[in-house]
Design a protein around this motif. Structure first.
Motif, PDB file in Angstrom:
ATOM      1  N   SER A  13      -0.063   5.424  13.585  1.00 17.49           N
ATOM      2  CA  SER A  13      -1.505   4.754  13.935  1.00 17.49           C
ATOM      3  C   SER A  13      -1.392   3.395  14.126  1.00 17.49           C
ATOM      4  CB  SER A  13      -2.347   4.984  12.562  1.00 17.49           C
ATOM      5  OG  SER A  13      -1.666   4.431  11.305  1.00 17.49           O
ATOM      6  N   ALA A  14      -0.486   2.634  13.766  1.00 17.04           N
ATOM      7  CA  ALA A  14      -0.512   1.177  13.860  1.00 17.04           C
ATOM      8  C   ALA A  14      -0.238   0.944  15.371  1.00 17.04           C
ATOM      9  CB  ALA A  14       0.485   0.720  13.028  1.00 17.04           C
ATOM     10  N   ARG A  15       0.455   1.892  16.031  1.00 18.83           N
ATOM     11  CA  ARG A  15       0.851   1.402  17.479  1.00 18.83           C
ATOM     12  C   ARG A  15      -0.422   1.301  18.364  1.00 18.83           C
ATOM     13  NH1 ARG A  15       6.318   1.308  19.434  1.00 18.83           N
ATOM     14  NH2 ARG A  15       7.430   2.140  17.485  1.00 18.83           N
ATOM     15  N   VAL A  16      -1.472   2.263  18.019  1.00 18.57           N
ATOM     16  CA  VAL A  16      -2.933   2.006  18.728  1.00 18.57           C
ATOM     17  C   VAL A  16      -3.299   0.844  18.223  1.00 18.57           C
ATOM     18  CG1 VAL A  16      -5.021   3.173  18.938  1.00 18.57           C
ATOM     19  CG2 VAL A  16      -3.078   4.582  18.819  1.00 18.57           C
ATOM     20  N   GLN A  17      -3.505   0.528  17.062  1.00 16.17           N
ATOM     21  CA  GLN A  17      -3.965  -0.830  16.704  1.00 16.17           C
ATOM     22  C   GLN A  17      -3.456  -2.168  17.402  1.00 16.17           C
ATOM     23  OE1 GLN A  17      -3.765  -1.021  12.436  1.00 16.17           O
ATOM     24  NE2 GLN A  17      -5.210   0.974  12.302  1.00 16.17           N
ATOM     25  N   ASP A  23       3.918   7.746   9.308  1.00 15.56           N
ATOM     26  CA  ASP A  23       2.863   8.041   9.805  1.00 15.56           C
ATOM     27  C   ASP A  23       1.823   6.556   9.933  1.00 15.56           C
ATOM     28  OD1 ASP A  23       3.294  10.649   9.397  1.00 15.56           O
ATOM     29  OD2 ASP A  23       2.494  10.948   7.308  1.00 15.56           O
ATOM     30  N   ARG A  24       2.045   5.628   9.099  1.00 11.70           N
ATOM     31  CA  ARG A  24       1.207   4.478   9.253  1.00 11.70           C
ATOM     32  C   ARG A  24       1.891   3.782  10.517  1.00 11.70           C
ATOM     33  NH1 ARG A  24      -1.352   0.678   6.104  1.00 11.70           N
ATOM     34  NH2 ARG A  24      -1.711   2.314   4.651  1.00 11.70           N
ATOM     35  N   ASP A  43       0.745  -1.197  -0.005  1.00 11.51           N
ATOM     36  CA  ASP A  43       0.060  -0.069   0.053  1.00 11.51           C
ATOM     37  C   ASP A  43       1.036   1.222   0.016  1.00 11.51           C
ATOM     38  OD1 ASP A  43      -2.295  -1.499   0.024  1.00 11.51           O
ATOM     39  OD2 ASP A  43      -2.724  -1.365   2.143  1.00 11.51           O
ATOM     40  N   MET A  44       1.775   1.281   0.786  1.00 10.55           N
ATOM     41  CA  MET A  44       2.939   2.400   0.662  1.00 10.55           C
ATOM     42  C   MET A  44       3.511   2.545  -0.424  1.00 10.55           C
ATOM     43  SD  MET A  44       2.390   3.603   4.016  1.00 10.55           S
ATOM     44  CE  MET A  44       0.721   3.234   3.413  1.00 10.55           C
TER      45      MET A  44
END
Length: 308
Positions: free
Chosen positions: A81-85, A77-78, A43-44
Motif C-alpha cells: 500500500s505504501a508503494r502507491v503513497q 502488506d503495508r 504500529d506493526m
C-alpha cells in the motif's frame, strides 16, 4: 497459562507477555528495515502483539517463528500500500533516520546497540532496498540481517525454500551492483564527516571537492513541507556548489545552525538544529576514501521522534 475467551481469543499469562517483550526488539528491527519508518514499525509491532495475544497456544509451535511470520506479513502488506503513497510523495522519499549516540565507544560497548548498527540498517542500504519488491525485501532481510534459513523464510512468506534461495540470490546481486566495493572504517568515516562539516560551515568548495566522490549523489527529502531538492543531484561540482549555496543563504539570513556529529542508522552523520528544533539530519555513505552519497532528511514528520 492461557484461558480461552469467547470467540476463540486468549489471554496470555505474565510469563508469556514477558516472552513477547523478549522478542519485541527483534520485531521492531525487522519492521523498521522493511518499512524505513519508525512510526510504521511501531504500529506493526503493536498489531503483531494484538494478533499474538488473541491467538491460541495450540496453533503456535514456536513463539519466535510465529511472531516473525506475523510482523513480516504485516510489513509486506503495508509496503504494497505504501508503494502507491510513495509514488504520490512530493520530491524524493527517504527512510526515517534512526539517530543514536555520537560516541563510538558507547555504541560498541552495548551488544544490543551493536546489533542495531548492522550493515542492513544504513541509509544507503535502506534506499537500495526500495528497488526490491516487498517479498524480495523480506527474503533478503530475514536471511542476511537476521540469519533465518531459507526453509523458515519459505514458511514465513509462503514460498518454497528453493524459491526463497533464488529470490535471495537475485536480491544480493541487485544490491551488490549498486553498492561501493570498499567500505571505510568507522574511524575514517568519522574523520571525513568532521572534515565535511567544517567545509560546509565555511562554504569551502575546494575543501568539499577533496572529500566528494566524482559521481556523488545527493538526495533531499522535505516531503513538500520544507525546502528540499525535488530531484537528486549528481556529480561533485554540482553537489559542492549546492552546499556552498546553502552556506551563503544562511549567511544572508544570519542563521547559525548548531551542528552535532551523531550516528545516523549506524554510520556517522550530522544533526542540524535551529532555535532548539531539529531541522535536518544528514546521513553520509563513505567508501573508497570519498563521500559517495549524501542524504538530507528534512521532512519534519520524520524528525519528530528523534530525542536530541
Amino acid at each position: 497459562m492461557v484461558t480461552q475467551k469467547a470467540g476463540g481469543t486468549a489471554n496470555k499469562s505474565a510469563d508469556q507477555l514477558e516472552e513477547f517483550t523478549h522478542y519485541r526488539s527483534l520485531l521492531f528491527a525487522i519492521a523498521y528495515r522493511m518499512l524505513g519508518s519508525v512510526m510504521d514499525a511501531e504500529d506493526m509491532v503493536q498489531e503483531t502483539f494484538i494478533r499474538w495475544q488473541n491467538s491460541s497456544d495450540r496453533d503456535i509451535k514456536s513463539v519466535k517463528s510465529y511472531l516473525s511470520t506475523v510482523v513480516t506479513r504485516l510489513c509486506i502488506d503495508r509496503l504494497r500500500s505504501a508503494r502507491v503513497q510513495r509514488e504520490q510523495y512530493v520530491g524524493t522519499w527517504l527512510p526515517e533516520p534512526v539517530v543514536t549516540d555520537s560516541s563510538l565507544a558507547s555504541s560498541a560497548s552495548d551488544p544490543s546497540a551493536a546489533a542495531e548498527l548492522a550493515d542492513t540498517l544504513t541509509m544507503a542500504v535502506l534506499v537500495l532496498l526500495e528497488h526490491l519488491s516487498p517479498v524480495e525485501r523480506a527474503v533478503f532481510l530475514l536471511h542476511e540481517a537476521f540469519g533465518y534459513d531459507y526453509a523458515e523464510i519459505g514458511r514465513i512468506v509462503d514460498k518454497s525454500a528453493v524459491n526463497c534461495r533464488q529470490i535471495g540470490r537475485r536480491a544480493r546481486q541487485h544490491l551488490a551492483a549498486r553498492r561501493p566495493r570498499y567500505q571505510a572504517s568507522h574511524q575514517h568515516q568519522e574523520q571525513l564527516t568532521r572534515q565535511f562539516l567544517q567545509a560546509c560551515n565555511y562554504g569551502d568548495v575546494p575543501g568539499l571537492l577533496d572529500l566528494l566522490a566524482k559521481d556523488i549523489s545527493l538526495w533531499s527529502d522535505g516531503g513538500g513541507k520544507v525546502a528540499a531538492c525535488l530531484t537528486p543531484l549528481h556529480g561533485e561540482v554540482k553537489v559542492a556548489r549546492f552546499l556552498q549555496a546553502i552556506y551563503r543563504r544562511n549567511q544572508r539570513l544570519g542563521r547559525t545552525y548548531k551542528a552535532e556529529l551523531v550516528w545516523v542508522n549506524g554510520e556517522p552523520g550530522i544533526l542540524y538544529k535551529w532555535d532548539g528544533h531539529i531541522e535536518t539530519v544528514v546521513a553520509l555513505t563513505i567508501a573508497d576514501r570519498r563521500i559517495q552519497e549524501l542524504y538530507f532528511v528534512r521532512n519534519p514528520d520524520k524528525l519528530q521522534r528523534i530525542s536530541k
